[in-house]
Write an enzyme that holds these catalytic residues in place. Structure first.
Site, short mmCIF file in Angstrom:
data_model
loop_
_atom_site.label_atom_id
_atom_site.label_comp_id
_atom_site.label_asym_id
_atom_site.label_seq_id
_atom_site.Cartn_x
_atom_site.Cartn_y
_atom_site.Cartn_z
N GLU A 152 0.82 -1.21 0.00
CA GLU A 152 0.00 0.00 0.00
C GLU A 152 0.85 1.27 0.00
O GLU A 152 0.42 2.31 -0.47
CB GLU A 152 -0.92 0.01 1.23
CG GLU A 152 -1.99 -1.06 1.19
CD GLU A 152 -2.76 -1.18 2.49
OE1 GLU A 152 -3.98 -1.29 2.43
OE2 GLU A 152 -2.14 -1.17 3.57
N GLY A 188 -12.70 -2.51 2.50
CA GLY A 188 -13.84 -3.19 1.90
C GLY A 188 -14.97 -2.18 1.73
O GLY A 188 -15.25 -1.40 2.64
N GLU A 209 -7.71 -0.31 10.72
CA GLU A 209 -6.78 0.57 11.45
C GLU A 209 -7.28 1.98 11.73
O GLU A 209 -6.94 2.59 12.75
CB GLU A 209 -5.45 0.71 10.67
CG GLU A 209 -4.65 -0.56 10.50
CD GLU A 209 -5.11 -1.39 9.30
OE1 GLU A 209 -5.78 -0.81 8.40
OE2 GLU A 209 -4.82 -2.58 9.27
N ASP A 220 -12.45 -4.50 -2.31
CA ASP A 220 -13.38 -5.64 -2.30
C ASP A 220 -14.69 -5.14 -1.71
O ASP A 220 -14.77 -4.03 -1.20
CB ASP A 220 -12.80 -6.79 -1.46
CG ASP A 220 -12.48 -6.35 -0.03
OD1 ASP A 220 -11.33 -5.91 0.19
OD2 ASP A 220 -13.36 -6.36 0.82
N1 ADE Z 1 -9.28 -4.10 4.03
C1 ADE Z 1 -9.57 -4.33 2.74
N2 ADE Z 1 -10.70 -5.04 2.62
C2 ADE Z 1 -11.14 -5.28 3.89
C3 ADE Z 1 -12.24 -5.98 4.42
N3 ADE Z 1 -13.11 -6.59 3.64
N4 ADE Z 1 -12.36 -6.03 5.78
C4 ADE Z 1 -11.44 -5.44 6.57
N5 ADE Z 1 -10.38 -4.77 6.12
C5 ADE Z 1 -10.23 -4.68 4.78
#
Ligand code: ADE
Length: 258
Positions: free
Chosen positions: A18, A88, A201, A224
């Site tokens: 990242e 996400g 975080e 995602d």
């Molecule tokens: N970081 C990226 N995708 C995530 C997800 N689905 N849940 C928690 N942290 C994430």
């Protein structure tokens, strides 16, 4: 012990991939980077667009983020902090979109019945606001970058399904879980309907910065949908889309605010 290299601005990410593009700019632009290692983390000190900065990987999760943020403030005298990386997507935020946080909340904080669900005990709050000026400036830079995604991400991003990324601003949730099932993400949306993204975080960093009076912002690219849907290769997505998005947006912001 304080570092001999104070850096007013910190840029933090959870994973190497990242931060990769920004670390690369730090090396290339100044050619002079000092790396200090403390508590298992490499603090990269240098200049980005003429600004003294410290770049560091927090590692994953709320405790790791809180330790890192505290060290940045205590050891490097950081006066501004930006957390960047992937998240996400919830609700309207789809893969490739960018979210600039206006508030952060720990979705797994629950000291009820002693305190209302999500409230950080003895802080009187569940939602921690980001710095309005910093969030405004990052949102402006993000809008500029997203207006020309081909230029920002290159043609490879198309193959990963990123064609017309959008900018969202609002609530980001953090917790010590990677959310990867539809029932879990649905439950989050039912409980916190205005949530745009979930990661691991941001809200921890927010709590530390709030307690220490340090302005901060959180900038996330959606990798995602926080459910069980099949997705393109996660690591490839971070390298091709998310890391470039972070570097382009932070770079645009720094150029506009020298
Ligand atoms: N970081 C990226 N995708 C995530 C997800 N689905 N849940 C928690 N942290 C994430």
């Amino acid at each position: 012990m304080k570092s001999a290299h104070p850096a007013p601005l910190a840029i933090v990410a959870a994973m190497q991939q990242e931060l990769q593009a920004l670390l690369h700019s730090l090396d290339n632009v100044t050619g002079k980077v000092t790396i200090e290692r403390h508590a298992g983390r490499n603090f990269h000190l240098g200049e980005l667009h003429g600004r003294p900065v410290v770049l560091v990987l927090s590692r994953i999760g709320k405790v790791a983020a809180a330790i890192t943020a505290t060290m940045l403030i205590e050891r490097y005298g950081v006066q501004q902090m930006i957390f960047t990386g992937v998240a996400g997507g919830l609700g309207p935020a789809h893969v490739g979109d960018v979210v600039v946080a206006r508030e952060l909340l720990q979705h797994d904080m629950d000291a009820s019945p002693l305190f209302p669900r999500h409230e950080v005990p003895l802080s009187g709050r569940a939602r921690f606001p980001t710095d309005p000026a910093l969030a405004d400036a990052l949102a402006q830079a993000a809008a500029h970058v997203l207006a020309d995604p081909l230029r920002a991400f290159g043609a490879e991003a198309r193959a990963l399904g990123v064609t017309a990324p959008r900018l969202h601003q609002g609530l980001i949730l953090s917790g010590d879980r990677f959310v990867a099932t539809a029932p879990e993400s649905r439950a989050l949306i039912e409980r916190l309907p205005d949530a745009l993204a979930v990661e691991m975080e941001g809200a921890a960093l927010a709590q530390v910065c709030h307690d220490c009076g340090v302005p901060f912002a959180v900038l996330r690219t959606i990798s995602d949908r926080a459910d069980d849907s099949a997705h393109v290769d996660f690591m490839q997505f971070i390298e091709v889309v998310a890391a470039r998005a972070s570097a382009a947006i932070v770079g645009t912001w720094l150029q506009a605010h020298p």
